[in-house]
Design a protein around this motif. Structure first.
Motif, PDB file in Angstrom:
ATOM      1  N   LEU A  55       2.704  -9.107   1.844  1.00  0.00           N
ATOM      2  CA  LEU A  55       1.350  -8.890   1.333  1.00  0.00           C
ATOM      3  C   LEU A  55       1.366  -7.988   0.094  1.00  0.00           C
TER       4      LEU A  55
ATOM      5  N   TYR B 274      -1.718  -7.567  -2.116  1.00  0.00           N
ATOM      6  CA  TYR B 274      -2.687  -7.251  -1.058  1.00  0.00           C
ATOM      7  C   TYR B 274      -2.302  -5.938  -0.366  1.00  0.00           C
TER       8      TYR B 274
ATOM      9  N   GLU C  99      -4.701  -4.780   2.607  1.00  0.00           N
ATOM     10  CA  GLU C  99      -4.494  -5.552   3.833  1.00  0.00           C
ATOM     11  C   GLU C  99      -3.162  -5.191   4.493  1.00  0.00           C
TER      12      GLU C  99
END
Length: 204
Positions: free
Chosen positions: A132, A137, A140
């Motif tokens: 991620l 990301y 997240e």
């Protein structure tokens, strides 16, 4: 032969002799203590495991919707989904003898399984988080790593990446939670993680 040199040599030999003798005695005592603990452990009756600190995976809070086109991510999600139906316990730092003394010899196989599930979980969470982060990301990924920390993972990368994320978000005060958790880990990595975080963030 120089008498001073001869005397020094004799003293050194005597020192080495007694040092080796002491080390051998310590080793013998350690082995004796180990086998005595093992003997006692093998006589402990099976105990209830109801009070163990079982780990429940909050899959609904994880970013399972992201990077579904990435086979590596899908593999991580599948592993974590499978583990949701398994019993998971963090037994890091406890030897088989420790576990038999505490819970009985008959439980050692199932306890080993619970601990193996835990190892797979935290390693998979970190791998997922890495994927991620590589895709941008970070927020997240932090969800996965923060959960891992609540389970007292001893994967150092989890702590270091979370600390970096907190700094990037101007939330350096959260690093205190990481050092507090690292300080109570039942793992040889505890001091390594703690020292690294304190070295990088001495004012936290």
């Amino acid at each position: 032969m120089n008498l001073v040199f001869l005397a020094s040599l004799i003293v050194f030999i005597l020192f080495l002799y007694f040092h080796l003798k002491r080390q051998r005695k310590l080793q013998e005592n350690q082995e004796k203590n180990f086998w005595e603990r093992e003997r006692l452990a093998n006589s402990v009756r099976k105990k209830s495991l109801d009070h163990l600190n079982y780990i429940h995976i909050p899959l609904e809070t994880f970013p399972t919707h992201l990077l579904r086109e990435d086979p590596a991510v899908i593999e991580c999600i599948d592993i974590v989904e499978t583990l949701t139906s398994q019993k998971i316990v963090n037994l890091t730092g406890f030897s088989n003898t420790d576990l038999k003394l505490e819970y009985g010899t008959a439980n050692i196989t199932v306890l080993t399984e619970y601990d193996q599930n835990y190892t797979i979980l935290v390693r998979t969470l970190q791998k997922w988080a890495d994927l991620l982060i590589a895709a941008g990301y970070d927020k997240e990924a932090s969800v996965l790593m923060e959960f891992a920390v609540t389970t007292h993972t001893d994967i150092s990368r989890t702590y270091y990446q979370l600390a970096d994320y907190y700094v990037s978000q101007r939330e350096s005060d959260k690093i205190r939670n990481l050092t507090d958790t690292a300080s109570i880990l039942h793992s040889s990595n505890s001091k390594i993680i703690l020292n690294h975080l304190k070295e990088l963030y001495p004012d936290i």
